[in-house]
Design a protein around this motif. Sequence first.
Motif, PDB file in Angstrom:
ATOM      1  N   TYR A 137       0.823  -1.176  -0.078  1.00 52.81           N
ATOM      2  CA  TYR A 137      -0.017   0.191  -0.123  1.00 52.81           C
ATOM      3  C   TYR A 137       0.715   1.230   0.081  1.00 52.81           C
ATOM      4  O   TYR A 137       0.409   2.275   0.035  1.00 52.81           O
ATOM      5  N   LEU A 164      -5.714  11.595  -8.946  1.00 51.58           N
ATOM      6  CA  LEU A 164      -6.023  10.505  -7.862  1.00 51.58           C
ATOM      7  C   LEU A 164      -7.625  10.523  -7.533  1.00 51.58           C
ATOM      8  O   LEU A 164      -7.650   9.454  -6.412  1.00 51.58           O
ATOM      9  N   ASP A 165      -8.308  11.159  -7.824  1.00 52.79           N
ATOM     10  CA  ASP A 165      -9.486  11.320  -7.328  1.00 52.79           C
ATOM     11  C   ASP A 165      -9.731  11.568  -5.691  1.00 52.79           C
ATOM     12  O   ASP A 165     -10.390  10.792  -5.316  1.00 52.79           O
ATOM     13  N   SER A 166      -8.646  12.358  -5.329  1.00 52.38           N
ATOM     14  CA  SER A 166      -8.755  12.345  -4.016  1.00 52.38           C
ATOM     15  C   SER A 166      -9.515  13.799  -3.264  1.00 52.38           C
ATOM     16  O   SER A 166      -8.971  14.489  -2.226  1.00 52.38           O
ATOM     17  N   GLY A 167     -10.060  14.414  -4.219  1.00 51.11           N
ATOM     18  CA  GLY A 167     -10.885  15.752  -3.605  1.00 51.11           C
ATOM     19  C   GLY A 167      -9.758  16.842  -3.643  1.00 51.11           C
ATOM     20  O   GLY A 167      -9.355  17.288  -4.825  1.00 51.11           O
ATOM     21  N   GLY A 168      -9.553  17.420  -2.528  1.00 47.60           N
ATOM     22  CA  GLY A 168      -8.615  18.811  -2.557  1.00 47.60           C
ATOM     23  C   GLY A 168      -7.541  18.113  -1.584  1.00 47.60           C
ATOM     24  O   GLY A 168      -6.839  19.162  -1.001  1.00 47.60           O
ATOM     25  N   VAL A 169      -7.057  17.146  -1.341  1.00 51.34           N
ATOM     26  CA  VAL A 169      -6.180  16.574  -0.329  1.00 51.34           C
ATOM     27  C   VAL A 169      -4.840  16.963  -0.639  1.00 51.34           C
ATOM     28  O   VAL A 169      -4.225  17.727   0.449  1.00 51.34           O
ATOM     29  N   GLY A 226      -4.419  20.959  -0.572  1.00 52.78           N
ATOM     30  CA  GLY A 226      -4.518  21.530   0.599  1.00 52.78           C
ATOM     31  C   GLY A 226      -3.049  21.292   1.361  1.00 52.78           C
ATOM     32  O   GLY A 226      -2.588  22.256   1.977  1.00 52.78           O
ATOM     33  N   LEU A 247      -6.289  15.125   6.173  1.00 48.15           N
ATOM     34  CA  LEU A 247      -7.347  15.312   5.239  1.00 48.15           C
ATOM     35  C   LEU A 247      -7.940  14.300   4.555  1.00 48.15           C
ATOM     36  O   LEU A 247      -9.152  14.220   4.297  1.00 48.15           O
ATOM     37  N   GLU A 248      -7.095  13.257   4.301  1.00 47.98           N
ATOM     38  CA  GLU A 248      -7.650  11.893   3.686  1.00 47.98           C
ATOM     39  C   GLU A 248      -8.454  11.013   4.674  1.00 47.98           C
ATOM     40  O   GLU A 248      -9.789  10.632   4.224  1.00 47.98           O
ATOM     41  N   ILE A 249      -7.994  10.866   5.693  1.00 47.24           N
ATOM     42  CA  ILE A 249      -8.833   9.955   6.602  1.00 47.24           C
ATOM     43  C   ILE A 249      -9.973  10.903   7.330  1.00 47.24           C
ATOM     44  O   ILE A 249     -11.154  10.534   7.522  1.00 47.24           O
ATOM     45  N   PHE A 250      -9.493  12.156   7.572  1.00 45.37           N
ATOM     46  CA  PHE A 250     -10.586  13.004   8.194  1.00 45.37           C
ATOM     47  C   PHE A 250     -11.353  12.659   9.425  1.00 45.37           C
ATOM     48  O   PHE A 250     -12.563  12.925   9.579  1.00 45.37           O
ATOM     49  N   GLN A 284      -9.236   8.114  14.288  1.00 45.75           N
ATOM     50  CA  GLN A 284      -8.282   7.267  13.613  1.00 45.75           C
ATOM     51  C   GLN A 284      -6.807   7.544  13.766  1.00 45.75           C
ATOM     52  O   GLN A 284      -6.078   7.452  12.687  1.00 45.75           O
ATOM     53  N   LYS A 333       0.457   5.531   8.946  1.00 49.35           N
ATOM     54  CA  LYS A 333       0.383   5.710   7.651  1.00 49.35           C
ATOM     55  C   LYS A 333       1.472   7.034   7.137  1.00 49.35           C
ATOM     56  O   LYS A 333       2.381   6.961   6.200  1.00 49.35           O
ATOM     57  N   TYR A 336       4.907   6.227   4.984  1.00 49.47           N
ATOM     58  CA  TYR A 336       5.014   7.022   3.666  1.00 49.47           C
ATOM     59  C   TYR A 336       6.085   7.987   3.607  1.00 49.47           C
ATOM     60  O   TYR A 336       6.759   8.405   2.466  1.00 49.47           O
ATOM     61  N   ALA A 393      -9.084  24.172  -1.069  1.00 52.63           N
ATOM     62  CA  ALA A 393      -8.838  22.818  -1.068  1.00 52.63           C
ATOM     63  C   ALA A 393      -9.682  22.053  -0.126  1.00 52.63           C
ATOM     64  O   ALA A 393      -9.948  21.018  -0.231  1.00 52.63           O
ATOM     65  N   THR A 418     -11.908  19.097  -0.329  1.00 54.55           N
ATOM     66  CA  THR A 418     -11.909  17.780   0.467  1.00 54.55           C
ATOM     67  C   THR A 418     -13.040  17.291   1.207  1.00 54.55           C
ATOM     68  O   THR A 418     -13.586  16.399   1.273  1.00 54.55           O
ATOM     69  N   SER A 433     -15.641  16.031  -1.105  1.00 57.81           N
ATOM     70  CA  SER A 433     -15.202  14.580  -1.576  1.00 57.81           C
ATOM     71  C   SER A 433     -15.339  13.439  -0.725  1.00 57.81           C
ATOM     72  O   SER A 433     -15.507  12.519  -0.869  1.00 57.81           O
TER      73      SER A 433
END
Lengths: 167, 273
Positions: free
Chosen positions: A31, A68-73, A76, A130-133, A137, A144, A148, B24, B28, B31
């Motif tokens: 991953y 990546l279809d990840s919104g605005g992550v 930002g 921003l991704e997990i939001f 968690q 992660k 990364y 942004a 987010t 999304s």
Amino acid sequence: MNNSITSNIIRFIVLLLVQVIICNNINFLGYINPYVYVIFILLFPVNNNRLLFLILAFNLGLLVDMFLDSGGVHAGASICLAYARPLFLKYAFGTMYDHQNLKFGHTDIGALIMYVSGCVIFHHLIVFYLEIFNISQIILLLKKALFYSIFTVILCLLLILLFKTRK
Amino acid sequence: MQQIFNFVIRNKTLLLFLLLFGIALSLTIQSHSYHKSQFINSANSLTGGVYGTVNSIGQYFDLKEQNLILVEENVILREQLLNSSGRNQSLAIDSSFNDQRFEIISAEVYKNSYNSPNNYLTINRGKRDSIQQDFGVITSKGIVGIIDNTSNKFSTILSILSKKSRINAKLKSSNQNGSLTWNTTSPYFAQLEDVSKFAKVKIGDTIVTGGQSAIFPKGIGIGKIESFTTDSTGDTYTIEVRLFNNMTTLQHVYIIINNNSEELKTLENLNNE
């Protein structure tokens, strides 16, 4: 001056393509994908226009988000890193940063490692936040971000040292 | 007035930063809610074109594997064909029900991801192939996801490997319903939640789609039960499902068009009002 503009445009496009085509398909250990496009933000000339820098960083992040279809992550995180970069420069390079003619290829390797790791960890923490939001968690988020970051830092340092200008 | 201008000029970097970060952040947040990520997505000609070029090179590397999958599927279809011959022929076709209920369109996966909390795939079919939002996507083995955004030539699929997706599913043996979710840990497993305590759950049983929504027809394979636990309240089971599909190596997918979905939707909307 002209040379610097061309090299930055090329860097923008090449890093975006490398990120999208190669780095998003690595899936190291199942991953982990490095986000090497931060090199553009790390190596952007220090003495240049900061407004332009912010806008370019935002656009780079937004293009990565689009792929990546990840919104605005990523947009930002990139804009935060671009805004906070002087802090990391001051922290890593000390007084040398004040001379405004910092060449990243010629700096002390220890300072460069400090600079790259600081920036990358900061960037990745924002990306995963921003991704997990979801603050509950937080362990997953930190785990992660750590894995990364290690991968990205190593790859970024290798790429920066490989392509540094020799003069 | 002069002071306001001075303030703006003095803090122009900070203000620009706040503006762009605000954009942004709103993208987010957008999304993170279902079907709201319209603006920034990979169903556009730039991203589709780049992914298409890469895919036209990359697809040669797993031709062998894809051929095997096709042969396996052909075997199943041939068996069905041979075993069903002679059964339906005596039935007279009623002309008023002549139209097909489901149509299938094949598509190629241009981009696949499985390691973020919400995963999307990009495929090379779009509005001009009459693809719309909320069509189901499957492979020969099982379900893949639901169409999210479409452009003229490309679409994005919200994968079942997503926190946002909830798909109606049931145990094949006992018809007990539940909803399929994903806890973001492994791309090979999904979770079936809210299965009643009275269901007979056995390890190795098959999970199929429930057919309670217009998206997927009834009985499309999802996976096998790997393990199960009782909820903290003790009323429901949470079942760990090993997916039939290997979500990491998807190449060819099928899009299901339900010709009755419009009618079903209007009927359901009538009920909601």
